[in-house]
Design an enzyme around this catalytic site. Sequence first.
Site, mmCIF file in Angstrom:
data_model
loop_
_atom_site.group_PDB
_atom_site.id
_atom_site.type_symbol
_atom_site.label_atom_id
_atom_site.label_comp_id
_atom_site.label_asym_id
_atom_site.label_seq_id
_atom_site.Cartn_x
_atom_site.Cartn_y
_atom_site.Cartn_z
ATOM 1 N N LYS A 156 54.699 44.953 23.072
ATOM 2 C CA LYS A 156 53.234 44.968 23.003
ATOM 3 C C LYS A 156 52.720 44.721 24.412
ATOM 4 C CE LYS A 156 52.837 43.091 18.300
ATOM 5 N NZ LYS A 156 52.279 42.005 17.481
ATOM 6 N N HIS A 159 48.618 40.822 26.209
ATOM 7 C CA HIS A 159 47.239 40.567 25.776
ATOM 8 C C HIS A 159 46.685 39.346 26.511
ATOM 9 C CE1 HIS A 159 43.878 39.706 23.019
ATOM 10 N NE2 HIS A 159 43.989 40.963 22.649
ATOM 11 N N HIS A 162 47.531 35.599 25.861
ATOM 12 C CA HIS A 162 48.660 34.881 26.467
ATOM 13 C C HIS A 162 48.351 34.418 27.888
ATOM 14 C CE1 HIS A 162 51.548 35.675 23.243
ATOM 15 N NE2 HIS A 162 51.002 36.870 23.153
#
Length: 597
Positions: A156, A159, A162
């Site tokens: 992923k 984002h 984090h």
Amino acid sequence: MACGFRRSIACQVRTGNWQKEAPAPRSHLTALSRVLDLPPENLIKSISAVPISRKEEIADFQLSMESLLENSDRSKPDIQVQATRLAEKLKCDTVVSEISTGQGTINFKINRELLTKTVLNQVIEDGSKYGLKSELFSGLPQKKIVVEFSSPNIAKKFHVGHLRSTIIGNFIANLKEALGHQVTRINYLGDWGMQFGLLGTGFQLFGYEEKLQSNPLQHLFEVYVQVNKEAADDKSVAKSAHEFFQQLELGDMQALGLWQKFRDLSVEEYIRIYKRIGVHFDEYSGESFYREKSQEVLKMLDSKGLLKKTIKGSAVVDLSGNGNPSAICTVMRSDGTSLYATRDLAAAIDRMDKYNFDTMIYVTDKGQKRHFQQVFQLLQIMGYDWAKRCQHVPFGVVQGMKTRRGDVTFLEDVLNEIQLRMLQNMASVKTTKELENPQETAEKVGLAALIIQDFRGLLLSDYQFSWDRVFQSRGDTGVFLQYTHARLHSLEETFGCGYLDDFNTAYLQEPQSVSILQHLLRFDEVLYRSSQDLQPRHIVSYLLTLSHLAAAAHKTLHIKSSPPEVAGARLHLFRAVRSVLANGMKLLGITPVTLTM
């Protein structure tokens, strides 16, 4: 430190004969005598540098009588009496020029010439260690510390959710390392679990190898979104995903090969992004490392009679021992596959074996507070006494961090946006010099802006992100910090040659100079406070105040038009400010810029 002045004051207080004063009740005298019979080290933390004030000049240090008498029952009037009595028995010397009393305090003013020379020499001599060699840290045992932070989910895109874990964990690791501890930085990747069943199935259905190689995380993100939609409507897709994850758990080579490709490409992308924000790790591990060891954890729980099977076939541990539903922790699914908690238990045990840590710190959002409480409790009941060395540092949620392109915010999009906006801001300022690498400078300043906005409050608090506030060049912002550092650096570059060999303390007695010196005295206390509660806001507040003091002084303490001896003394002062600014910024994870913007 602060430059040894606390020790001088502590020695004088300890040898004061004030407790022999007859009028004081014997019980009071006994308690005070007991405290003052302790060595100076035990008094040092009751002596604090006085915060600078816009009012008339105040003392440099104060001794809190309440702190000194914290183990005895004292009324405020009584404390004031004790402060007065002790102050009357103390004498000025070559270090302390004035002694007075305040509200429950004894105030000490340091000899001005000694204060000036000692502080500035200490800042230059200690360099990056200024504040860290303080008597506040004397006797600090050197420890082995593991910090787990960032921990994005592989396959992923990184984002912004984090980002907080990344910059907070980096700050904690920086501070612990600066204090001399042996720190291991671990990035514990979310690289296992049922989501990989979905991703594996999704890639088999919708994936393209060419897209995977050209833009891996973007393509995997698109696949993941698509397969989730399909699984919601088609139960066969959900079943395939479940079967794919079971194959992973059983070690199927084809499934593991696809998973490994996702992981390698993800880590490669993450390392590139971490480099942009100046963060590094000593170890990249992940939940996948513990899929087998988690089975050993389950066997251990079972052997201790702690494992209970539910009607549905999953395995749980009752942490309350009396069936309290809120204290039930699930450690295995009904199909025998492991869970987040099980893998965290296995990871903690493995890290103790590997690093023999004194402290292990987990930096995650506050939503995981209960999870870590359960993990630490499970370790305790499994017989691991070192579980009390594990610590969770929770943080709140950032709201409103969106780019102009849309709602789904990835870190790289934010970094690009920061760089673009900062370049536009710099271009609009007439005083900005032409830079060799404007993109790099813009990114450093932008990151400082982001970090300072994040670190200004309590970590546990949620906060509303504001692009407009982030990029203000005035006020309490990271842009202002960077601007101040760059301007002071420019002063050294322009006038420093030949001036910085020595200085005359007589030329640094103006109120602006004294305020800066008094503030420099407090740096070790600020570092100590942050080391105790792991909150960066103390350092942020200190650096912003220092920048405001420097900006005000720069307007009146001129270099160019002053005689050489005056200019030299002032350059020493500004050099000390720049050095401490740089030290504090680096601890926060900010790279100071060195060219005037």
